[in-house]
Design an enzyme around this catalytic site. Structure first.
Site, mmCIF file in Angstrom:
data_model
loop_
_atom_site.group_PDB
_atom_site.id
_atom_site.type_symbol
_atom_site.label_atom_id
_atom_site.label_comp_id
_atom_site.label_asym_id
_atom_site.label_seq_id
_atom_site.Cartn_x
_atom_site.Cartn_y
_atom_site.Cartn_z
ATOM 1 N N GLU A 318 -2.788 -1.156 -1.921
ATOM 2 C CA GLU A 318 -2.492 -2.569 -1.666
ATOM 3 C C GLU A 318 -3.437 -3.136 -0.630
ATOM 4 O O GLU A 318 -3.137 -3.133 0.574
ATOM 5 C CB GLU A 318 -1.040 -2.735 -1.217
ATOM 6 C CG GLU A 318 -0.033 -2.485 -2.323
ATOM 7 C CD GLU A 318 1.383 -2.915 -1.966
ATOM 8 O OE1 GLU A 318 1.640 -3.289 -0.798
ATOM 9 O OE2 GLU A 318 2.249 -2.875 -2.865
ATOM 10 N N GLU A 411 3.387 0.015 -9.147
ATOM 11 C CA GLU A 411 4.508 -0.006 -8.224
ATOM 12 C C GLU A 411 5.336 -1.242 -8.492
ATOM 13 O O GLU A 411 4.805 -2.342 -8.609
ATOM 14 C CB GLU A 411 3.970 -0.058 -6.779
ATOM 15 C CG GLU A 411 4.889 0.561 -5.769
ATOM 16 C CD GLU A 411 4.320 0.443 -4.355
ATOM 17 O OE1 GLU A 411 3.383 1.183 -4.015
ATOM 18 O OE2 GLU A 411 4.826 -0.411 -3.607
HETATM 19 C C1 IDC Z 1 7.599 1.447 2.076
HETATM 20 C C2 IDC Z 1 8.673 2.503 2.090
HETATM 21 C C3 IDC Z 1 9.199 2.717 3.468
HETATM 22 C C4 IDC Z 1 8.051 2.993 4.396
HETATM 23 C C5 IDC Z 1 7.009 1.927 4.298
HETATM 24 C C6 IDC Z 1 5.829 2.307 5.146
HETATM 25 O O1 IDC Z 1 9.725 2.157 1.200
HETATM 26 O O2 IDC Z 1 10.088 3.814 3.494
HETATM 27 O O3 IDC Z 1 8.534 3.050 5.729
HETATM 28 O O4 IDC Z 1 6.579 1.784 2.952
HETATM 29 O O5 IDC Z 1 4.810 1.388 5.105
HETATM 30 C C7 IDC Z 1 4.829 -1.585 -0.896
HETATM 31 C C8 IDC Z 1 4.054 -0.410 -0.455
HETATM 32 C C9 IDC Z 1 4.966 0.757 -0.174
HETATM 33 C C10 IDC Z 1 6.258 0.298 0.478
HETATM 34 C C11 IDC Z 1 6.997 -0.545 -0.545
HETATM 35 C C12 IDC Z 1 8.391 -0.995 -0.069
HETATM 36 O O6 IDC Z 1 3.025 -0.035 -1.354
HETATM 37 O O7 IDC Z 1 4.281 1.655 0.655
HETATM 38 O O8 IDC Z 1 7.057 1.407 0.790
HETATM 39 N N1 IDC Z 1 6.169 -1.681 -0.885
HETATM 40 O O9 IDC Z 1 8.273 -1.790 1.089
HETATM 41 N N2 IDC Z 1 4.341 -2.729 -1.323
HETATM 42 C C13 IDC Z 1 5.355 -3.579 -1.534
HETATM 43 C C14 IDC Z 1 6.536 -2.925 -1.259
#
Ligand code: IDC
Length: 490
Positions: A318, A411
């Site tokens: 991302e 994702e």
């Molecule tokens: C989130 C995880 C969370 C963690 C965080 C860290 O759910 O446990 O603490 O990342 O950065 C994304 C990201 C993905 C995110 C996810 C949900 O690629 O890493 O995971 N998310 O927030 N993009 C949009 C949402």
């Protein structure tokens, strides 16, 4: 009929069709003593075909560049191509090497390909100005049509690396070839065809599966046991291996994380699933911050797994607060590192503003990318969404993108962008319906027991090792499992 048996039968029928389809082979690499270029129609579908050239250095000195030219009959044209630079005009087509695949050692080969419209075949092929059949010493079989040679087949040979390179901890109990009817057995080497993902027979397919959570935190949720359940009970086609770079990830111990990824690739391979290697860069949002690390990592991953047909490379999870041109520049530097070692694998590239195609930014992502695409072919652009946060603006942009660009949703969640909060299954289903109709592949976030609503297992599940069935699934887990289990149309 069971889904698996049906898959085997369908795959068998399609490969018979592919085998009898016209294969125009010019030259015989094994007999010639000079460089050759061999053309094969990998697959045909009436209005078009996938063509492939294999340039083989049959000589005794290294080739430093190559150029293949040929003529197409009226009504036949090249619509897209990969792993070569195209010039020429009208029916005269010229393909030359890119910066990274011009050097061919004696005995070695380079492959490039294209999608053709119409039904004609190339004639008058010249390689560096000499007949493609082998320069001054054409082989006896020079112009005899023959079936595609094994080296021209989209399936790679059985992986010699599967046994010796398997880390001991990954030792699969079954080999991929012992799993007929698995997604990888049915589909083989994937390739981007137009805006879609096609299998070895040139058929557009959709893959559905799960993303791990960050493997620095939730390795205990992606084990041999849980991946057995994912492959056999959930019937997933694909596993996304999410390796964060920051946040205690790769940068803290490159050796350890690279080995973890090797291991997950072997585990997915042994279960007949595709594996997406996710370079999970998130913060900082400029992928160039991790450029040197990415080159080191992908060089080793691509080298080790080059003989597998099931690995896809996602080079930037991302990007954020960075322009498309900076992301493209990064992609144009990392992709050659991969292609040099694993020329046929599909590469996935993240898009601006957290892989939202800029919806969260200036909103012009589709047009910006279309005007200035990544240089390499055989790649797809990435879109992420979270259904409880991302309504019509996201949906409409995505709907526009899937008709324009090759897209892969690596994702998404049924909840908010935090990966938590209430589920919006109605909006999520709207996206899934579109992806089914357009055959856009997806992996859902995430296969862990994190406390958030988007982690499929209830907290504590991974420590117990009890992944089977549905009793330990959260609502989002039950919902997504049902949608992964639906029969595939391979
Ligand atoms: C989130 C995880 C969370 C963690 C965080 C860290 O759910 O446990 O603490 O990342 O950065 C994304 C990201 C993905 C995110 C996810 C949900 O690629 O890493 O995971 N998310 O927030 N993009 C949009 C949402």
């Amino acid at each position: 009929m069971s889904r698996k048996l049906r898959n085997v039968l369908v795959a068998g029928a399609v490969s018979v069709l592919a085998a009898v389809s016209l294969a125009v082979a010019v030259g015989s690499a094994s007999a010639a003593t000079t460089p050759t270029a061999t053309f094969t129609k990998v697959s045909e579908w009436g209005s078009g075909f996938e063509g492939r050239y294999t340039v083989t250095n049959g000589g005794t000195s290294t080739m430093n560049s190559w150029q293949v030219s040929f003529t197409l009959p009226a009504g036949t044209a090249v619509s897209s191509h990969w792993d070569a630079a195209r010039s020429g005009s009208g029916q005269q087509v010229v393909f030359a090497n890119l910066s990274w695949n011009g050097t061919i050692a004696p005995g070695a080969s380079v492959v490039f390909g294209f999608i053709g419209t119409g039904s004609g075949s190339p004639t008058g092929c010249l390689l560096n100005g000499q007949p493609c059949a082998g320069g001054t010493q054409p082989s006896p079989s020079a112009s005899t049509p023959r079936p595609p040679s094994p080296s021209a087949s989209p399936s790679k040979p059985p992986s010699p690396s599967a046994a010796p390179s398997t880390p001991p901890s990954a030792s699969p109990s079954t080999s991929p070839t012992a799993n007929p009817g698995t997604p990888v057995a049915a589909n083989g080497q994937l390739r981007v065809c137009g805006r879609q993902l096609c299998n070895k027979n040139g058929k557009a397919i959709q893959l559905r599966g799960m993303s791990t959570h960050g493997i620095q935190w939730y390795a205990s949720c992606a084990t041999a046991g849980s991946l057995d359940v994912l492959a056999q009970e959930w019937k997933a086609d694909v596993l996304r291996i999410s390796m964060y770079i920051q946040e205690d990830g790769y940068e803290t111990d490159p050796r350890r994380f690279t080995d973890l990824v090797h291991n997950y690739i072997e585990l997915a391979t042994a279960r007949g699933m595709y594996a997406i290697v996710d370079w999970h860069m998130l913060d900082p949002g400029d992928p160039n911050y991790n450029l040197a690390r990415a080159k080191t990592f992908f060089a080793e991953i691509a080298q080790r797994h080059a003989n597998k047909v099931n690995v896809l490379y996602e080079i930037a999870n991302e990007p954020s607060e960075v322009s498309w041109s900076a992301i493209k520049s990064y992609a144009d530097q990392v992709i050659p590192v991969i292609r040099q070692r694993d020329p046929e694998a599909v590469v996935l590239v993240g898009t601006p503003d957290w892989s939202s195609l800029s919806v969260s930014g200036d909103g012009n992502g589709v047009a910006t990318i279309t005007a200035n695409p990544v240089t390499a072919g055989n790649l797809m652009y990435v879109f992420h969404f979270y259904a409880a946060s991302h309504g019509n603006a996201y949906y409409n942009t995505f709907a526009q993108a899937v008709d324009t660009l090759p897209m892969f949703v690596t994702e998404f969640g049924t909840q908010q962008a935090t990966g938590d909060g209430p589920n919006d299954f109605t909006n999520a289903q709207r996206y899934l319906d579109l992806m089914a109709a357009k055959k856009v592949s997806w992996t859902n976030w995430n296969f862990s027991d994190d406390f958030r609503s988007g982690a499929v297992f209830t907290t504590g599940t991974c420590a117990t090792g009890q992944f089977s069935g549905t009793t330990r699934l959260k609502p989002a887990g039950t919902w997504i499992r049902d949608r992964i289990r639906t029969p595939d149309d391979f």
